[in-house]
Design a protein around this motif. Structure first.
Motif, PDB file in Angstrom:
ATOM      1  N   PHE A 160       1.017  -1.351  -0.107  1.00 42.14           N
ATOM      2  CA  PHE A 160       0.009  -0.022  -0.022  1.00 42.14           C
ATOM      3  C   PHE A 160       1.113   1.106  -0.013  1.00 42.14           C
ATOM      4  N   TYR A 161       0.241   2.263  -0.006  1.00 40.42           N
ATOM      5  CA  TYR A 161       0.964   3.454   0.317  1.00 40.42           C
ATOM      6  C   TYR A 161       1.340   3.564   1.704  1.00 40.42           C
ATOM      7  N   GLN A 162       2.765   3.445   2.077  1.00 45.65           N
ATOM      8  CA  GLN A 162       3.229   3.420   3.288  1.00 45.65           C
ATOM      9  C   GLN A 162       2.959   2.444   4.002  1.00 45.65           C
ATOM     10  N   LEU A 192       1.221   2.750  -8.850  1.00 44.11           N
ATOM     11  CA  LEU A 192       1.220   1.826  -8.057  1.00 44.11           C
ATOM     12  C   LEU A 192      -0.171   1.964  -7.540  1.00 44.11           C
ATOM     13  N   PRO A 194      -2.815  -0.050  -5.255  1.00 43.60           N
ATOM     14  CA  PRO A 194      -3.050  -0.872  -4.299  1.00 43.60           C
ATOM     15  C   PRO A 194      -4.801  -1.024  -3.703  1.00 43.60           C
ATOM     16  N   ASP A 198      -4.429   5.131  -0.665  1.00 42.07           N
ATOM     17  CA  ASP A 198      -4.151   6.065  -1.559  1.00 42.07           C
ATOM     18  C   ASP A 198      -3.310   5.310  -2.858  1.00 42.07           C
ATOM     19  N   LEU A 199      -3.503   5.785  -3.880  1.00 38.47           N
ATOM     20  CA  LEU A 199      -2.759   5.480  -5.138  1.00 38.47           C
ATOM     21  C   LEU A 199      -1.402   6.102  -5.076  1.00 38.47           C
ATOM     22  N   VAL A 200      -0.216   5.479  -5.364  1.00 42.10           N
ATOM     23  CA  VAL A 200       1.111   6.069  -5.471  1.00 42.10           C
ATOM     24  C   VAL A 200       1.302   6.567  -6.985  1.00 42.10           C
ATOM     25  N   GLU A 205       7.884   8.869  -6.527  1.00 40.30           N
ATOM     26  CA  GLU A 205       6.880   8.309  -5.503  1.00 40.30           C
ATOM     27  C   GLU A 205       6.914   6.852  -5.081  1.00 40.30           C
ATOM     28  N   VAL A 206       6.964   5.966  -6.084  1.00 35.99           N
ATOM     29  CA  VAL A 206       6.885   4.662  -5.949  1.00 35.99           C
ATOM     30  C   VAL A 206       8.107   4.156  -5.284  1.00 35.99           C
ATOM     31  N   ASN A 209       8.270   4.921  -1.868  1.00 36.79           N
ATOM     32  CA  ASN A 209       7.230   4.191  -0.799  1.00 36.79           C
ATOM     33  C   ASN A 209       8.092   3.082  -0.715  1.00 36.79           C
ATOM     34  N   TYR A 210       8.666   2.131  -1.656  1.00 32.73           N
ATOM     35  CA  TYR A 210       9.360   0.687  -1.209  1.00 32.73           C
ATOM     36  C   TYR A 210      10.418   0.895  -0.394  1.00 32.73           C
TER      37      TYR A 210
END
Ligand SMILES: [Zn+2]
Length: 221
Positions: A160-162, A192, A194, A198-200, A205-206, A209-210
């Motif tokens: 997911f986001y975070q 991304l 999920p 939220d969408l990434v 940003e992606v 996030n990873y």
């Protein structure tokens, strides 16, 4: 909501209700990913109508996994001329350990029949070419869908986001989730998408996030 040509997102906005984000891939075939809870199908269909698509036009429903907040709505499409698919490990889980989880949520699942199973590799759906990744950890047969032409990854409840999917439920395994995350992080992803939250959007940003997940969350799994 149109993200890019042929790719639509129906994010779940009500934090008080339990439902998943749904995605639509539109080529010569129409593919719906994770229809969500049956109770929220009307809202989904209304949003789809705004994008000029009605449920009768859906050719294939893909389930990232079989948890009820993602797959309960399959029963609607079972009555239709729509094919339904998921990973074979998930179908097995659904009929065993997963059934206990439904009871935990107080849900009576209307059974659905998958017409074919997804396996890791390419999936060619007329003019849409997808890569399927088997990504266990949140559930045994979780899959993620990567659409190279859009650099889009539909990640279900793996990432997911975070955050990442829960690993404290029947059928989950933190060690496997970590391996799945490592696999997904290799993909060239700009969208991304999920299963919750939220969408990434954006390559940086992606990647960030990873990095955040691998730094702060992976060690807790
Ligand atoms: Zn789930």
């Amino acid at each position: 909501m149109k993200l890019t040509e042929g790719l639509y997102a129906y994010p779940w906005l009500d934090m008080m209700a339990n439902n998943c984000n749904t995605y639509l891939l539109k080529g010569r075939l129409n593919i719906l990913v994770d229809p969500g809870h049956s109770a929220f199908l009307d809202q989904l269909f209304q949003a789809m109508k705004d994008d000029d698509i009605v449920p009768e036009e859906i050719d294939l429903v893909i389930n990232t996994h079989a948890h009820p907040d993602h797959s309960e709505g399959n029963s609607f499409f079972q009555q239709d001329n729509t094919l339904i698919t998921l990973h074979e490990d998930e179908d097995r889980y659904l009929k065993g350990e997963g059934a206990q989880l439904y009871k935990l949520f107080g849900l009576e699942m209307s059974p659905f029949q998958a017409e074919f199973y997804l396996t890791e590799g390419w999936l060619e759906l007329d003019d849409i070419y997808l890569e399927i990744y088997h990504t266990p950890g949140h559930s045994p047969g979780s899959i993620c869908l990567y659409w190279p032409a859009k650099k889009a990854l539909i990640s279900g409840d793996v990432v997911f986001y975070q955050g990442v999917g829960r690993t404290d439920i029947p059928g989950a395994d933190g060690e496997l989730l970590k391996q799945s995350l490592d696999k997904l992080a290799q993909l060239d992803t700009e969208l991304l998408l999920p299963g919750h939250g939220d969408l990434v959007i954006g390559k940086d940003e992606v990647r960030d996030n990873y990095a955040l997940i691998q730094q702060y969350i992976s060690e807790l799994l």
